[in-house]
Design an enzyme around this catalytic site. Structure first.
Site, PDB file in Angstrom:
ATOM      1  N   ASP A  46      38.509  47.852  35.058  1.00 26.10           N
ATOM      2  CA  ASP A  46      37.315  48.490  35.624  1.00 26.10           C
ATOM      3  C   ASP A  46      37.279  48.360  37.143  1.00 26.10           C
ATOM      4  OD1 ASP A  46      34.817  49.868  35.275  1.00 26.10           O
ATOM      5  OD2 ASP A  46      33.788  48.000  35.743  1.00 26.10           O
ATOM      6  N   GLN A  90      37.912  56.318  31.563  1.00 22.43           N
ATOM      7  CA  GLN A  90      36.546  55.965  31.936  1.00 22.43           C
ATOM      8  C   GLN A  90      35.828  57.198  32.460  1.00 22.43           C
ATOM      9  OE1 GLN A  90      35.581  53.436  35.577  1.00 22.43           O
ATOM     10  NE2 GLN A  90      35.267  51.947  33.948  1.00 22.43           N
ATOM     11  N   SER A 145      30.011  52.995  36.244  1.00 29.84           N
ATOM     12  CA  SER A 145      30.704  53.290  34.995  1.00 29.84           C
ATOM     13  C   SER A 145      29.694  53.705  33.931  1.00 29.84           C
ATOM     14  CB  SER A 145      31.469  52.062  34.509  1.00 29.84           C
ATOM     15  OG  SER A 145      32.377  51.605  35.495  1.00 29.84           O
TER      16      SER A 145
END
Length: 291
Positions: free
Chosen positions: A210, A284, A234
């Site tokens: 991430d 993502q 996110s």
């Protein structure tokens, strides 16, 4: 002032939190330390890494291979994060877990799968031809030059100590827009070199996944990472781990963004080790909104 690097051992660690009486097939854990992001909220990689470890504590005989997560609300840095792990189906080869992270209310949810080792056919996409990390500049050296156009946010974030050794294949981080969304970076976490535990390394990979791929969604439009006028967050996150991983050794993140629309962008990446083995895939969806 030199910033003290985050204690990744504590950030990735979770402790069992007994709350009797618990329903059958349910466990609770609490995160040992919080890590913030540029916006003053919890870093999403922390939630991913701690949730992976919490789920792994309930499946001691198999390794996590698939993660699908949603970020539901911003987390608060000065409050503990509690992880509720619910058992799903237990099969002969696979085990399923559901994890919810909360601070009074739910801020994150994750479904994940564990599997036993198995012999089968093998193929993979070859690793792209890029310079080795030894031939590239470390991120702290790049920002230390203070090239014109380099965001102050970059300088303040990377000038001090950093738990990640990060070496971009392109060193002109913020000087111009790129003609492609592709972003290639060598990364490793030297602080996790003291363990051979695959659960720790896979949690470290979840934390790391991430951290950098999101920049691929912005390089066609502006600087590789957002300045103060851009909100980047996110929305959801998927990670598939194909092979044993060591995050204390060099990994190549090869990321791109196939589409951006309506204030969101989809980014995806392939993660290779030094030998060229494809270790993991990540995808993502991001909110990238002008303030």
């Amino acid at each position: 002032m030199v910033r003290k690097p985050p204690d990744l051992h504590s950030i990735l660690r979770v402790l069992a939190e007994p709350r009797p009486p618990l329903p059958v097939g349910e466990s609770w854990f609490v995160g040992c330390q919080n890590q913030g992001n540029a916006y003053g909220t919890l870093f999403g990689g922390q939630l991913l890494g701690q949730a992976v470890l919490a789920a792994s504590e309930t499946v001691p005989d198999r390794l996590i291979h698939s993660v699908h997560a949603y970020f539901l609300a911003p987390g608060v840095i000065d409050r503990p994060v509690r992880y509720q792990v619910e058992n799903g189906r237990e099969g002969r080869s696979f085990a399923h877990r559901r994890v919810t992270a909360s601070q009074d209310t739910a801020i994150f949810s994750m479904n994940c799968s564990f599997r036993s080792a198995e012999i089968g056919w093998q193929h993979q996409t070859p690793m792209p031809d890029v310079p080795p990390p030894e031939d590239l500049e470390e991120i702290t050296a790049i920002v230390a030059r203070r090239d014109p156009g380099l965001l102050d946010q970059w300088i303040s974030h990377f000038a001090g100590n950093n738990p990640i050794d990060l070496r971009p294949v392109r060193s002109d981080l913020a000087l111009e827009r790129q003609s492609t969304t592709r972003r290639q970076t060598w990364v490793r976490i030297p602080l996790l070199s003291g363990t051979d535990d695959q659960a720790i390394h896979r949690a470290g990979l979840a934390w790391l996944s991430d951290y950098w791929v999101s920049s691929a969604g912005l390089v066609l439009h502006r600087h590789p990472l957002p300045g103060p006028d851009v909100l980047l967050a996110s929305i959801d996150h998927a990670l598939w781990i194909h092979r044993p991983v060591r995050v204390d050794d060099w990994l190549l993140f090869d990321a791109d963004s196939p589409v951006a629309q309506d204030g969101t962008a989809l980014v995806r990446g392939q993660i290779y080790d030094r030998s060229g083995a494809l270790i993991a895939n990540v995808a993502q969806e991001l909110l990238q909104r002008l303030r």
